[in-house]
Design an enzyme around this catalytic site. Sequence first.
Site, PDB file in Angstrom:
ATOM      1  N   HIS A   1     -29.456 -10.744 -10.568  1.00  0.00           N
ATOM      2  CA  HIS A   1     -28.205 -10.992 -11.584  1.00  0.00           C
ATOM      3  C   HIS A   1     -28.360 -12.430 -11.301  1.00  0.00           C
ATOM      4  O   HIS A   1     -27.300 -12.995 -11.844  1.00  0.00           O
ATOM      5  CB  HIS A   1     -27.262 -10.491 -11.860  1.00  0.00           C
ATOM      6  CG  HIS A   1     -26.847  -9.057 -12.251  1.00  0.00           C
ATOM      7  ND1 HIS A   1     -26.693  -7.666 -12.732  1.00  0.00           N
ATOM      8  CD2 HIS A   1     -28.153  -8.397 -13.668  1.00  0.00           C
ATOM      9  CE1 HIS A   1     -27.071  -6.442 -12.914  1.00  0.00           C
ATOM     10  NE2 HIS A   1     -28.019  -7.255 -13.718  1.00  0.00           N
TER      11      HIS A   1
ATOM     12  N   CYS B   1     -28.248 -28.806 -14.305  1.00  0.00           N
ATOM     13  CA  CYS B   1     -28.388 -29.255 -15.126  1.00  0.00           C
ATOM     14  C   CYS B   1     -29.623 -28.390 -16.264  1.00  0.00           C
ATOM     15  O   CYS B   1     -31.049 -28.792 -16.650  1.00  0.00           O
ATOM     16  CB  CYS B   1     -28.905 -30.558 -15.222  1.00  0.00           C
ATOM     17  SG  CYS B   1     -28.370 -31.612 -16.596  1.00  0.00           S
TER      18      CYS B   1
ATOM     19  N   CYS C   1     -27.009 -36.819 -15.176  1.00  0.00           N
ATOM     20  CA  CYS C   1     -26.519 -37.470 -16.477  1.00  0.00           C
ATOM     21  C   CYS C   1     -25.820 -37.260 -17.410  1.00  0.00           C
ATOM     22  O   CYS C   1     -26.229 -37.089 -18.833  1.00  0.00           O
ATOM     23  CB  CYS C   1     -28.411 -36.575 -16.989  1.00  0.00           C
ATOM     24  SG  CYS C   1     -28.116 -35.342 -17.468  1.00  0.00           S
TER      25      CYS C   1
ATOM     26  N   PHE D   1     -15.832  -5.755 -11.180  1.00  0.00           N
ATOM     27  CA  PHE D   1     -15.224  -6.035 -12.128  1.00  0.00           C
ATOM     28  C   PHE D   1     -14.868  -5.144 -13.385  1.00  0.00           C
ATOM     29  O   PHE D   1     -14.306  -5.606 -13.733  1.00  0.00           O
ATOM     30  CB  PHE D   1     -16.521  -7.875 -12.503  1.00  0.00           C
ATOM     31  CG  PHE D   1     -15.987  -8.633 -11.825  1.00  0.00           C
ATOM     32  CD1 PHE D   1     -15.213  -8.796 -10.606  1.00  0.00           C
ATOM     33  CD2 PHE D   1     -17.743  -9.336 -12.071  1.00  0.00           C
ATOM     34  CE1 PHE D   1     -15.790 -10.003  -9.627  1.00  0.00           C
ATOM     35  CE2 PHE D   1     -17.480 -10.839 -11.337  1.00  0.00           C
ATOM     36  CZ  PHE D   1     -16.794 -11.427 -10.863  1.00  0.00           C
TER      37      PHE D   1
HETATM   38 ZN   LIG Z   1     -28.585 -33.357 -15.259  1.00  0.00          ZN
END
Ligand SMILES: [Zn+2]
Length: 252
Positions: A124, A132, A160, A39
């Site tokens: 990394h 989440c 969620c 990159f």
């Molecule tokens: Zn969640």
Amino acid sequence: MGEYFDPQISVAIDLIRYHEHIVAFTGAGISTSSGIEDFRSPGGLWEQYNPLQYANYSVFLKKPQYYWELERAMIPRFEHARPNKAHKALVKLEKMGKLQAIITQNMDNFHQEAGSKVPVIELHGNKNRAYCMDCHTPIKRSFLTKWLKHNSGIPICPVCGGRIKPDVVLFNEPFAEDLLEQATEFAENCEIMLVLGTSLSVFPANQIPLLARKMGAKLIFINKDPTFMDKYATLRILGDLETYLPFLVSNI
Ligand SMILES: [Zn+2]
């Protein structure tokens, strides 16, 4: 090997032949022939997407859309890329009982995909993992790729509705201390560190080979181009990793 044979390679073969505690330290250069560009190289991803905006931790917390735009751009680069002969040469070295660990700055999961079973310390992170931030549910790479391909905007947790964080270390993101500790331990106890495909320009990862050297290890660098850290190498081999590393391992 023909005209490109580097005489240093026979010295490296001898060194590896008589030592058992070897650790590999890998960077972007080991994956370039798999189709993953560096990159940082000219024309690389960072020229198009300034990492200080698109891959910055504090920006991510406030405006995650930049990061997900970058991920979308990365999909075609990673989707069909596979480990190459250099990753497989490390698996062979492991089967000889010589390789104790791999410390990598890459997040492409190629060492595991190639079949490495020794600890792979991913300084990394790993692009295949995400979670989440609210309910901590692990999010699969396949879910993310599919979602990003078919939707615009920001993916959310399917459980969620919370924010998803890729398990990669973004710029300005606090470093995982436990990973650094593991890497330090392997560096302190190895006899040889193979420094493969890295310009050693990223702190604090670039301190690991220096620590190994300080503790008495020999450093064997194999890189396409010279680096500003070459003065610390016991041996420096300039050339294509996918050619040199399998050659070296098969001649031990
Ligand atoms: Zn969640």
